[in-house]
Scaffold this active site. Structure first.
Site, PDB file in Angstrom:
ATOM      1  N   ASP A  60     -38.135 -84.027  68.429  1.00 12.48           N
ATOM      2  CA  ASP A  60     -36.884 -84.747  68.276  1.00 12.48           C
ATOM      3  C   ASP A  60     -37.057 -84.952  67.876  1.00 12.48           C
ATOM      4  OD1 ASP A  60     -34.294 -84.696  68.987  1.00 12.48           O
ATOM      5  OD2 ASP A  60     -34.417 -84.312  71.246  1.00 12.48           O
ATOM      6  N   GLU A  63     -31.727 -77.518  64.823  1.00 13.95           N
ATOM      7  CA  GLU A  63     -30.282 -78.171  65.949  1.00 13.95           C
ATOM      8  C   GLU A  63     -29.898 -78.849  64.707  1.00 13.95           C
ATOM      9  OE1 GLU A  63     -28.806 -81.355  69.291  1.00 13.95           O
ATOM     10  OE2 GLU A  63     -30.543 -82.026  67.332  1.00 13.95           O
ATOM     11  N   GLU A  66     -24.303 -79.395  73.933  1.00 17.46           N
ATOM     12  CA  GLU A  66     -24.855 -80.581  74.445  1.00 17.46           C
ATOM     13  C   GLU A  66     -23.357 -82.113  74.285  1.00 17.46           C
ATOM     14  OE1 GLU A  66     -28.359 -83.416  72.055  1.00 17.46           O
ATOM     15  OE2 GLU A  66     -27.022 -83.431  70.976  1.00 17.46           O
TER      16      GLU A  66
END
Length: 649
Positions: free
Chosen positions: A401, A450, A456
């Site tokens: 991430d 992503e 989210e």
């Protein structure tokens, strides 16, 4: 004297004619034509059914001391045609992919070539160089010049420090200027019954391509220059404070990324377009049979808000055992331990409330794989010891991430992580990432990423609307799988929706969420809500337990960008349907004529309940026996949807 001048003029004209020549390439179905022009600049144009889609567009590669494409002189022309089927290692859309194109390769003086390809559903080009040693690439020119003031779903960005999570401004080319920055892919409507998606693939050892607006109906390519000075803030953010005067230093003999334009008369053809995968390098993993797609129980979105248990919920061993039990009970392949399982800054120091040995042993016993979230920078700092430890624990995947960049250095980082993870048979899910650009074919252990404004956003945004959800599959998903993270069980209509970080809800209906499992491609498909909520929804879990994460066949039945989508996908002998609408209530007619004749199926339909326009969680489940003559009138509430399973009897 006059005769000498005339002869000299004729000689110059002849020489000019030798070096200035037009070349033409047709798609196999002869509907698309690429014309390449080699005069003062190297340009190409595209026509579809005799209608211009792209006017002469200047392309060039500026190296230190030379511009490849300026005053181009062709020394060799080669053509090639390919028509074959390829079986992908991971079946995102289908078990077989048709590859059918005609190719033109022009080799020029100055040591470079350009390859053009014409497919029935798009075009592509790439540069190649044949130069000694290392080269410095100062810039790459791609002035995409369109004949009309096309409407654009503009993926608006603020800077090159970005995770490519965008909302789309529906605007025109004429309204964009050099100050407008957009990431790829770019979706546009020509107004002549044709939609285009511009993207790139086979990106390696090179920065990602972006666009600026420009005068006229033009988009100009731009690239993040190589970092010169960076500053790390905290454990995850690395900001580029100063850049070099070049975009890449790289091998002098190489091919560069493909730039492609997907072409579609029907909106749904964009969903089945496979150019991004086809143009990428083939798989480098010798035996990829260990790569297992699947569904994942995810903790972070729901903030571990489990209930009805006799332990304190949180980031601890008991909570994750609860997730493991849930996954095992419903046939989910994986769970994720997101942020909090290790002390930030040190992947080898687990927080006291987590017993990793106990968790991995318990997960193995119950047949569930563990995926660990990691900050990219910490992973880079501890790469070999961390991955070695993960392998010893039996970890099945990592979720990497917060990279938030795609300059040359960072692009190479992605390749490094994919390669090193593959050595240890570890799957990869990139978050805080740039869009897919071919890596997943070369390293199919990179199952998803992503680079999309997904679920989210429900935790903090008012812009994660059903309309947005019906732009992404026609734009971002053309580039590759997207980890949208669907599955919210708390659903709201527009007037009832409120972003709540620790107790999130989704915009739109329950069936809008269920439909995403068919509509959105992600070989690692998340279940974002908490197990306690799912256990209270046995009807929904019947669907979520069964729906596959990969597909053998895809058929788009009805589609209109930003408005609605209805598609069918097959896995083995079972079919699944997904339908979604924007904030407009909608009725769609469909049939099952794609089913084999003479066979009976059990069809389980999840559709918006009669009161879903007031209470978005309302749905109705119907079970009926059908065959290929079955017809249905589907009514969807505002922000609604439908999901269905069709299983042979």
């Amino acid at each position: 004297m006059t005769k000498k001048i005339i002869c000299l003029f004729c000689l110059c004209l002849c020489i000019s004619t030798v070096f200035a020549k037009d070349y033409q390439l047709q798609s196999p179905d002869k509907k698309t034509i690429i014309r390449v022009h080699t005069r003062e600049d190297l340009t190409f144009s595209v026509h579809y059914k005799k209608t211009p889609l792209l006017n002469p567009t200047v392309i060039a590669l500026e190296l230190e001391g030379i511009i490849l494409g300026k005053e181009p002189k062709v020394i060799r022309k080669n053509t090639n045609s390919v028509n074959r089927e390829i079986k992908p290692e991971v079946c995102e859309k289908s078990e077989l992919i048709q590859e059918n194109y005609n190719e033109l390769k022009l080799t020029f003086e100055k040591g470079f070539d350009v390859v053009f390809r014409a497919y029935n559903n798009g075009v592509a080009y790439r540069f190649g160089t044949h130069l000694p040693g290392e080269i410095t690439v100062k810039s790459e020119k791609g002035n995409f010049n369109f004949p009309e003031n096309n409407m654009v779903y503009w993926p608006k960005e603020r800077s090159f420090h970005s995770n490519n999570q965008v909302y789309y401004d529906f605007t025109s080319l004429g309204e964009l200027s050099l100050k407008d920055l957009g990431s790829l892919p770019v979706l546009m409507d020509t107004g002549k019954g044709v939609k285009l998606v511009i993207g790139e693939t086979d990106l390696e050892d090179y920065p990602g391509m972006w666009f600026n607006g420009a005068e006229g109906n033009t988009l100009v390519s731009t690239f993040p220059a190589y970092p010169n000075k960076t500053e790390q803030v905290g454990d995850r953010d690395v900001f580029v404070r100063d850049r070099k005067d070049y975009i890449a230093k790289t091998k002098g003999s190489r091919t560069f990324p493909w730039r492609y334009i997907a072409i579609a008369e029907k909106d749904g053809e964009l969903i089945t377009n496979q150019l991004s995968w086809l143009l990428a390098d083939p798989c480098e993993i010798k035996d990829p049979t260990w790569i297992k797609p699947g569904k994942v129980a995810w903790d972070w979105w729901n903030a571990n808000n489990v209930y009805g248990v006799d332990f304190r919920a949180g980031i601890n061993t008991e909570t994750y055992k609860y997730y493991i039990d849930f996954a095992a009970d419903y046939g989910l392949e994986y769970i994720i331990l997101d942020e909090g399982w290790y002390e930030l800054g040190n992947l080898l120091k687990i927080v006291p409330d987590i017993d990793m040995e106990e968790l991995t042993s318990y997960a193995k016993k119950r047949g569930v794989g563990l995926i660990l979230w990691v900050v990219w920078k910490t992973l880079d700092d501890q790469l070999e010891p961390a991955l070695d430890q993960f392998q010893k624990w039996g970890i099945k995947g990592i979720k990497v991430d917060f990279m938030d960049k795609d300059d040359q250095w960072m692009v190479n980082y992605y390749h490094k992580i994919a390669k090193e993870s593959a050595k240890r048979e570890i799957l990869v899910d990139f978050h805080g990432s740039y869009k897919p650009a071919g890596l997943r074919r070369k390293f199919p252990n990179v199952l998803t990423r992503e680079g999309v404004n997904g679920g989210e956003q429900y935790k903090w945004s008012l812009r994660q609307t059903p309309e947005h959800n019906l732009i992404t599959p026609f734009s971002r998903m053309v580039a590759g799988p997207m980890d949208y993270t669907p599955g919210a069980m708390n659903n709201a209509q527009k007037k009832n929706y409120k972003p709540i970080f620790d107790r999130p809800m989704s915009m739109g209906t329950r069936c809008h969420q269920l439909a995403m499992y068919v509509a959105y491609e992600s070989p690692l498909q998340m279940l974002c809500d908490n197990p306690s909520n799912y256990r209270k929804e046995p009807e929904c879990m019947k669907f979520l337990s069964a729906v596959p994460a990969v597909w053998d066949e895809t058929k788009v039945l009805e589609a209109k960008i930003s408005d609605y989508l209805l598609l069918a996908r097959r896995k083995d002998k079972e079919w699944y349907l997904g339908a979604m609408t924007d904030w407009d209530a909608r009725t769609l007619q469909f049939d099952l004529s794609f089913l084999p004749k003479g066979k009976k199926y059990k069809m389980t339909i999840y559709q918006d309940g009669i009161n879903a326009d007031r209470n978005a969680t309302d749905f109705k489940m119907i079970e009926i026996i059908v065959d290929n003559t079955f017809q249905y009138e589907l009514k969807m509430a505002p922000g609604g949807g439908m999901a269905a399973m069709i299983q042979p009897l």
